[in-house]
Scaffold this motif. Structure first.
Motif, short mmCIF file in Angstrom:
data_model
loop_
_atom_site.label_atom_id
_atom_site.label_comp_id
_atom_site.label_asym_id
_atom_site.label_seq_id
_atom_site.Cartn_x
_atom_site.Cartn_y
_atom_site.Cartn_z
N SER A 32 35.08 47.12 37.91
CA SER A 32 34.31 45.97 37.45
C SER A 32 35.15 44.89 36.79
O SER A 32 34.68 43.78 36.57
N LEU A 33 36.40 45.20 36.49
CA LEU A 33 37.22 44.29 35.68
C LEU A 33 38.33 43.62 36.49
O LEU A 33 38.80 44.18 37.48
N PRO A 34 38.76 42.46 36.05
CA PRO A 34 40.03 41.94 36.58
C PRO A 34 41.16 42.88 36.18
O PRO A 34 41.16 43.44 35.08
N ILE A 35 42.12 43.05 37.07
CA ILE A 35 43.30 43.84 36.75
C ILE A 35 44.22 42.97 35.90
O ILE A 35 44.65 41.89 36.34
N GLU A 36 44.48 43.41 34.68
CA GLU A 36 45.33 42.64 33.77
C GLU A 36 46.79 42.96 34.03
O GLU A 36 47.20 44.12 34.01
N HIS A 157 54.23 39.00 44.95
CA HIS A 157 54.15 40.29 45.64
C HIS A 157 55.38 41.16 45.36
O HIS A 157 55.37 42.36 45.66
N GLY A 158 56.44 40.57 44.82
CA GLY A 158 57.61 41.35 44.43
C GLY A 158 57.50 41.92 43.03
O GLY A 158 58.33 42.75 42.63
N PHE A 159 56.48 41.50 42.27
CA PHE A 159 56.30 41.94 40.88
C PHE A 159 55.02 42.76 40.70
O PHE A 159 54.99 43.68 39.88
N ILE A 160 53.99 42.38 41.42
CA ILE A 160 52.66 42.94 41.19
C ILE A 160 52.17 43.63 42.46
O ILE A 160 52.23 43.05 43.55
N LYS A 167 41.80 46.49 46.00
CA LYS A 167 42.46 45.31 46.56
C LYS A 167 41.61 44.05 46.44
O LYS A 167 42.13 42.93 46.46
N ASN A 168 40.30 44.22 46.31
CA ASN A 168 39.42 43.05 46.21
C ASN A 168 39.07 42.70 44.76
O ASN A 168 38.26 41.81 44.52
N ASN A 169 39.68 43.41 43.81
CA ASN A 169 39.46 43.07 42.40
C ASN A 169 40.12 41.73 42.05
O ASN A 169 41.10 41.33 42.65
N GLN A 170 39.55 41.08 41.04
CA GLN A 170 40.19 39.90 40.48
C GLN A 170 41.44 40.33 39.69
O GLN A 170 41.57 41.49 39.28
N TYR A 171 42.36 39.37 39.50
CA TYR A 171 43.56 39.62 38.72
C TYR A 171 43.69 38.57 37.62
O TYR A 171 43.40 37.40 37.84
N LYS A 172 44.10 39.02 36.44
CA LYS A 172 44.53 38.13 35.37
C LYS A 172 46.03 38.34 35.23
O LYS A 172 46.49 39.46 35.03
N VAL A 173 46.78 37.25 35.38
CA VAL A 173 48.24 37.34 35.37
C VAL A 173 48.77 36.58 34.16
O VAL A 173 48.60 35.36 34.06
N ARG A 209 41.61 37.74 44.19
CA ARG A 209 41.86 39.07 44.76
C ARG A 209 43.35 39.19 45.04
O ARG A 209 44.11 38.25 44.85
N TYR A 210 43.78 40.39 45.50
CA TYR A 210 45.22 40.62 45.67
C TYR A 210 45.84 39.65 46.66
O TYR A 210 47.00 39.23 46.49
N PHE A 211 45.10 39.28 47.69
CA PHE A 211 45.62 38.30 48.64
C PHE A 211 46.12 37.06 47.92
O PHE A 211 47.15 36.48 48.28
N ASP A 212 45.41 36.62 46.89
CA ASP A 212 45.80 35.41 46.16
C ASP A 212 47.06 35.63 45.32
O ASP A 212 47.78 34.68 45.01
N ILE A 213 47.33 36.89 44.96
CA ILE A 213 48.59 37.21 44.30
C ILE A 213 49.74 36.95 45.27
O ILE A 213 50.75 36.34 44.93
#
Length: 631
Positions: A32-36, A157-160, A167-173, A209-213
């Motif tokens: 349910s959460l963005p991956i921090e 993609h080399g760091f995260i 894979k479809n979760n949101q990310y907070k970077v 999502r991870y694609f946007d990373i």
């Protein structure tokens, strides 16, 4: 100020802050959460950046975390997991948990319900690439990473990485770096905090999502940045030149002129409101990247080129390289198969249609320059002839669709470069055929517009049906061409297509460079004596002929720098990058005596194969050529 955008940003920041503050509450589930995630550029040691991944609470017994084996836009194995050190899984008590490394890119963690976070260190690929790598294939520089005090190339993609199930979760970077760093990113910024001592800033970004990373690179450090508008597109040009040889300001006019011409060429094909160009200029040091080129993303491109290019050569290279990447907004970004749309970063499958993704894109990047008046017709024909000759040096009797689908495997992977040669020529042949069938009104650009309207970025096509669809949308004559030369393995007779527009391949006076004659190198070497010398081919090079250069003349120095076997390639590369109007000082040795050449370069010509107008070209053929070249 855009109030709606500001409000959305503030709300997103509140959302992410709220999510991060609910640890161990009922709604702290990872699903349910963005991956921090956080990358701390202040704590880099030995060129390794620390990364923390905080996914939220798992309810499953085990989880798998991966870094990409292959990233989109590349057609080779990168294995970004190879660059990870000191991988640790930490439980809620702050204790290390057992981790099983499954392969180069994959880690499995049991007792996942106890997992709080993952930590590891990331090595940069630029350093390792130039030291011979660490086994296997290495990332192409523009897809790689750089970690040095003055510059950070953050291909994320080399760091995260990603969890298989998220894979479809949101990310907070969160990225922390010195306050005086310039930072550029197309990812949405949701927060920025300065440390109490004012020396550090942490910027928070949001990825849906991870694609946007993987699709949004960043650059941090001692950058030179120019922002400007080309029509309705905001261009952000970020340049890192370690020795301050080039600036974003010096490239601005070139990029503006190029992008303006591309927009005119594309017409009503949808574009993007913002496009980022990240240029890293390599100074040639041991720890600098050697893989020159670019990697496209939906709204940006990362470019790596040599810093010692003169201004004109750099401008020309940027036009060729960046225009290719920008044209990817047509394909595969707007027109792509299911293999691209549902890309598997660890075990990818590949489309049969690299002739379209890379070939047609490269063709557009070549054609638009003559269509919009950036180059002359003769210069365009020279580029086409170079592609014909280069394609003949590869396997010209190989099915393009089979090669594309198996591009990671031998013997096909060694033929990948042909996508930029024969792939572009396939696009040219289709273009000429469509122009002929439509009396000049339709070409491959109009075909790509029709495909974009039918599909678009959110609707992939079925790989096996594309060619049938293209034939149905165009003309039956294309069926034989695809069957014979794209699906089949019959080499293309390019004269059959060029003749239709009143042209032919023949022998004549063609422009060449200062290091080769139409592909034939002008130099030989004697490693025992540590010498590089001109060979007989020099007599056919107009520039060196005018300077009185003879076969067996030894290259002793270029602009005061002595030739050795260690630096010969670098100095020949420098000569290759000369352009007309360059002041040069060349020292030769002939029969034990030095010969000094102090001059300014002029265009150089040789006698070789080129594309020329037919003596009996008809008015109809000339009119078709005009429609082909000028739209």
């Amino acid at each position: 100020m855009n109030i709606k955008f500001l409000s959305a940003s503030v709300m997103m920041g509140i959302l992410l802050s709220s999510c991060s503050s609910t640890k161990n509450a009922k709604n702290d589930l990872a699903v349910s959460l963005p991956i921090e995630t956080s990358i701390n550029l202040n704590n880099v040691t030995n060129d390794k950046a620390p990364v923390i991944i905080n996914p939220g609470r798992f309810t499953v017994s085990s989880v798998t975390y991966r870094l990409p084996r292959v990233v989109q836009g590349t057609y080779s194995v990168s294995d970004f997991g190879k660059y990870i050190d000191d991988f640790k899984a930490i439980n809620y008590k702050g204790e290390s948990m057992p981790v099983v490394k499954v392969d180069a890119n994959t880690w499995t963690i049991a007792n996942a319900k106890q997992l709080d976070k993952i930590t590891y260190l990331v090595n940069d690929t630029f350093d390792i690439e130039t030291k011979g790598g660490i086994g296997g294939e290495e990332p192409f520089s523009p897809s790689g990473t750089n970690i040095e005090p003055e510059n950070y190339v953050l291909n994320l993609h080399g760091f995260i990485g990603y969890f298989d199930t998220l894979k479809n979760n949101q990310y907070k970077v969160d990225i922390t770096g010195p306050a005086d760093f310039v930072r550029t990113s197309a990812l949405q910024t949701v927060d920025s905090k300065t440390s109490e001592d004012g020396k550090s800033i942490t910027t928070s970004y949001f990825a849906p999502r991870y694609f946007d990373i993987t699709d949004n690179p960043m650059m941090y450090g001692d950058l030179d940045v120019e922002e400007f508008m080309v029509g309705d597109i905001k261009i952000v040009l970020s340049v890192y030149s370690p020795n301050k040889v080039h600036t974003a300001a010096s490239l601005k006019e070139t990029i503006f002129k190029m992008m303006e011409a591309q927009k005119a060429f594309l017409g009503d094909i949808n574009t993007t409101p913002r496009y980022d160009i990240y240029l890293y200029l390599s100074d040639g040091a041991d720890d600098s990247p050697k893989g020159f080129g670019a990697l496209e993303h939906h709204t940006s491109t990362v470019v790596v080129l040599p810093e010692d290019m003169d201004e004109e050569m750099l401008a020309s290279s940027m036009t060729d390289v960046v225009s290719h990447e920008f044209f990817h907004i047509v394909t595969p970004l707007s027109v792509h198969s299911e293999d691209v749309h549902y890309f598997d970063y660890n075990n990818p499958t590949f489309s049969k249609h690299l002739w379209m993704y890379e070939g047609v894109t490269e063709y557009f990047a070549t054609l638009f320059q003559v269509s919009e008046g950036l180059v002359t017709e003769d210069e365009f024909f020279n580029k086409i002839m170079e592609k014909v000759q280069a394609s003949k040096n590869l396997n010209d009797a190989m099915s393009f669709t089979i090669m594309s689908e198996n591009v990671l495997k031998a013997p096909y992977k060694d033929q990948y470069l042909n996508v930029y040669q024969k792939g572009a020529l396939i696009g040219m042949c289709i273009d000429i055929m469509m122009r002929e069938e439509s009396n000049g009104h339709r070409g491959i650009l109009s075909l790509m517009k029709e495909l974009s309207n039918k599909y678009g970025k959110d609707k992939p096509f079925e790989d096996d049906k594309l060619i049938d669809e293209i034939v149905a949308m165009t003309y039956p004559s294309l069926r034989d061409f695809f069957d014979n030369h794209v699906i089949g393995d019959i080499p293309i007779n390019y004269n059959q297509f060029l003749n239709r527009v009143g042209l032919e391949i023949g022998e004549g006076k063609v422009e060449t460079s200062y290091v080769h004659n139409a592909g034939t190198l002008l130099f030989g070497a004697n490693p025992e004596k540590g010498q590089v010398f001109f060979i007989d081919a020099v007599k056919d090079n107009s520039f060196w002929n005018e300077q009185g250069v003879q076969a067996n003349d030894v290259l002793k120095a270029i602009d005061g720098e002595l030739f050795t076997m260690a630096n010969a390639n670098d100095l020949l590369q420098k000569m290759f990058m000369w352009s007309p109007g360059t002041d040069i000082h060349v020292t030769l040795e002939r029969d034990g005596k030095d010969i000094e050449i102090n001059t300014t370069t002029t265009k150089s010509y040789t006698i070789g194969d080129g594309i020329f107008e037919k003596a009996d070209a008809t008015d109809a053929q000339k009119a078709l050529r005009e429609a082909w070249l000028k739209g």
